[in-house]
Design a protein around this motif. Structure first.
Motif, PDB file in Angstrom:
ATOM      1  N   ALA A 155       0.198  10.654  16.286  1.00  0.00           N
ATOM      2  CA  ALA A 155       0.019  10.807  14.841  1.00  0.00           C
ATOM      3  C   ALA A 155       0.913  11.910  14.294  1.00  0.00           C
ATOM      4  O   ALA A 155       1.466  11.792  13.194  1.00  0.00           O
ATOM      5  N   HIS A 156       1.071  12.994  15.071  1.00  0.00           N
ATOM      6  CA  HIS A 156       1.950  14.093  14.635  1.00  0.00           C
ATOM      7  C   HIS A 156       3.408  13.645  14.607  1.00  0.00           C
ATOM      8  O   HIS A 156       4.130  13.888  13.637  1.00  0.00           O
ATOM      9  N   LEU A 157       3.845  12.973  15.668  1.00  0.00           N
ATOM     10  CA  LEU A 157       5.257  12.588  15.768  1.00  0.00           C
ATOM     11  C   LEU A 157       5.662  11.577  14.710  1.00  0.00           C
ATOM     12  O   LEU A 157       6.764  11.646  14.153  1.00  0.00           O
ATOM     13  N   PHE A 158       4.770  10.625  14.428  1.00  0.00           N
ATOM     14  CA  PHE A 158       5.116   9.555  13.489  1.00  0.00           C
ATOM     15  C   PHE A 158       4.525   9.760  12.100  1.00  0.00           C
ATOM     16  O   PHE A 158       4.772   8.960  11.201  1.00  0.00           O
ATOM     17  N   GLY A 159       3.758  10.825  11.927  1.00  0.00           N
ATOM     18  CA  GLY A 159       3.250  11.152  10.603  1.00  0.00           C
ATOM     19  C   GLY A 159       1.846  10.668  10.334  1.00  0.00           C
ATOM     20  O   GLY A 159       1.133  11.235   9.522  1.00  0.00           O
ATOM     21  N   SER A 160       1.417   9.591  11.021  1.00  0.00           N
ATOM     22  CA  SER A 160       0.062   9.059  10.835  1.00  0.00           C
ATOM     23  C   SER A 160      -0.192   7.993  11.883  1.00  0.00           C
ATOM     24  O   SER A 160       0.736   7.461  12.508  1.00  0.00           O
ATOM     25  N   ALA A 161      -1.473   7.653  12.062  1.00  0.00           N
ATOM     26  CA  ALA A 161      -1.830   6.588  12.987  1.00  0.00           C
ATOM     27  C   ALA A 161      -1.310   5.240  12.499  1.00  0.00           C
ATOM     28  O   ALA A 161      -0.913   4.381  13.291  1.00  0.00           O
ATOM     29  N   SER A 162      -1.305   5.039  11.187  1.00  0.00           N
ATOM     30  CA  SER A 162      -0.824   3.767  10.643  1.00  0.00           C
ATOM     31  C   SER A 162       0.672   3.592  10.886  1.00  0.00           C
ATOM     32  O   SER A 162       1.154   2.486  11.145  1.00  0.00           O
ATOM     33  N   ALA A 163       1.424   4.702  10.819  1.00  0.00           N
ATOM     34  CA  ALA A 163       2.860   4.631  11.100  1.00  0.00           C
ATOM     35  C   ALA A 163       3.093   4.266  12.561  1.00  0.00           C
ATOM     36  O   ALA A 163       4.006   3.485  12.876  1.00  0.00           O
TER      37      ALA A 163
END
Length: 225
Positions: A92-100
């Motif tokens: 989530a941190h690396l991609f900005g969110s779980a949805s991303a």
């Protein structure tokens, strides 16, 4: 320095593909395809984090985390609740969110031939293993480098997590501050050294496809809004 592909392949005594295959009920070629398809996105996200100090800190913390170190060494630990939850947090941190991260899994599903939901369950485990392996690799690299001789023990350097980074991850300490040096020079130098080491580790991993670049560019841009 080993790249991220070598780190993944060496995980769990070199049995990472076989262990994941058994756990997910996949053929070895399916697991290998999934890992190889996920790695470019993971490398891109880690490289992005290495460019920004605020994004780098959680990556370093994860690399130092005993939970992820254990996931790198043991198949059983890689599937523990702590490892999976920790991997989810990193994703989530690396991609900005779980949805991303879900978008990335959907994209990778087209290349790997596996369902996106399988890839989304595999991703945090892979990330946890990679984080632990990254920390272990950088630590071994530093241990192999002979430390510079010091005439006498110096007081523990200040600088919070940056000092801890050099003490525990790289096995070295920032140089003692010079009498005329500005107080902020040491943390800046330490951070740049950390970023350089991580860039060197990640750089050779894999070429990014144009479509993946476009997707991640959109994800990273939206994460800043």
């Amino acid at each position: 320095m080993s790249n991220i592909v070598d780190i993944i392949q060496s995980a769990q005594g070199g049995q990472i593909i076989e262990n994941l295959s058994e756990r997910f009920g996949l053929a070895s070629w399916q697991t290998r395809s999934a890992v190889e398809s996920l790695l470019p996105a993971l490398v891109a996200a880690l490289s992005k984090a290495a460019e920004e100090p605020d994004s780098l800190r959680p990556v370093i913390d994860a690399a130092n985390d005993s939970t992820h170190r254990a996931a790198f060494e043991s198949a059983e630990e890689a599937h523990s609740q702590a490892s999976v939850e920790g991997g989810d947090a990193i994703v989530a941190h690396l991609f900005g969110s779980a949805s991303a991260a879900g978008e990335v899994s959907q994209f990778v599903a087209r290349d790997s031939g596996l369902r996106a939901d399988v890839l989304q369950r595999l991703l945090p485990i892979l990330v946890s293993v990679a984080a632990g392996g990254l920390g272990s690799t950088l630590e071994r690299q530093s241990a192999a480098e002979p430390p510079a001789p010091t005439p006498a023990p110096a007081p523990a350097p200040s600088g919070g997590w940056l000092s801890a980074l050099f003490g525990t991850l790289f096995g070295t300490k920032p140089a003692a501050p010079q009498p005329q040096a500005a107080p902020a020079a040491e943390p800046v130098d330490a951070l740049e050294a950390a970023r350089t080491k991580i860039r060197e580790t990640l750089a050779p991993a894999a070429e990014r496809q144009a479509d993946l670049d476009e997707l991640l560019g959109r994800i990273f841009a939206s994460a800043k809004v």
